[in-house]
Design a protein around this motif. Sequence first.
Motif, PDB file in Angstrom:
ATOM      1  N   ARG A   7      31.525 -39.589  25.037  1.00  0.00           N
ATOM      2  CA  ARG A   7      32.771 -39.551  24.257  1.00  0.00           C
ATOM      3  C   ARG A   7      33.689 -38.421  24.723  1.00  0.00           C
ATOM      4  O   ARG A   7      34.903 -38.588  24.829  1.00  0.00           O
ATOM      5  N   GLU A   8      33.123 -37.256  25.014  1.00  0.00           N
ATOM      6  CA  GLU A   8      33.922 -36.130  25.507  1.00  0.00           C
ATOM      7  C   GLU A   8      34.541 -36.451  26.863  1.00  0.00           C
ATOM      8  O   GLU A   8      35.714 -36.156  27.116  1.00  0.00           O
ATOM      9  N   ALA A   9      33.754 -37.064  27.734  1.00  0.00           N
ATOM     10  CA  ALA A   9      34.259 -37.422  29.068  1.00  0.00           C
ATOM     11  C   ALA A   9      35.393 -38.437  28.967  1.00  0.00           C
ATOM     12  O   ALA A   9      36.407 -38.321  29.668  1.00  0.00           O
ATOM     13  N   ILE A  10      35.237 -39.427  28.092  1.00  0.00           N
ATOM     14  CA  ILE A  10      36.294 -40.429  27.901  1.00  0.00           C
ATOM     15  C   ILE A  10      37.570 -39.735  27.416  1.00  0.00           C
ATOM     16  O   ILE A  10      38.657 -39.987  27.932  1.00  0.00           O
ATOM     17  N   TYR A  11      37.429 -38.855  26.432  1.00  0.00           N
ATOM     18  CA  TYR A  11      38.588 -38.155  25.879  1.00  0.00           C
ATOM     19  C   TYR A  11      39.310 -37.359  26.972  1.00  0.00           C
ATOM     20  O   TYR A  11      40.538 -37.444  27.103  1.00  0.00           O
TER      21      TYR A  11
END
Length: 98
Positions: A7-11
């Motif tokens: 999720r952090e990488a996508i953001y």
Amino acid sequence: MNEKKVREAIYCMKSFADDTVCEECDNYDRCDHTMVADNARTAIEALEKQLPKEAVKRSLVKDNGIVVGPVGRCPCCNEIIDDTMTVCDCGQKIDWSE
């Protein structure tokens, strides 16, 4: 890779997908500068498929009145899937929990 990291990488990828970071590329003079954004979108799509999504349009399959098992549709590609599949053929992780 755990779900929080994905999720952090996508953001982070979404925030830079539209920015120009081509200046660091070796092909800067020959590039139309859309490649970075396209690659970022591809990476985002791949990361998002790692996050489990619930099967949609669920129903129970019966054979002569005996419940054989649940089926549904992939939320990504809409293909028919059954509860033995944890990953659809399109690569989307499937969550069968209710």
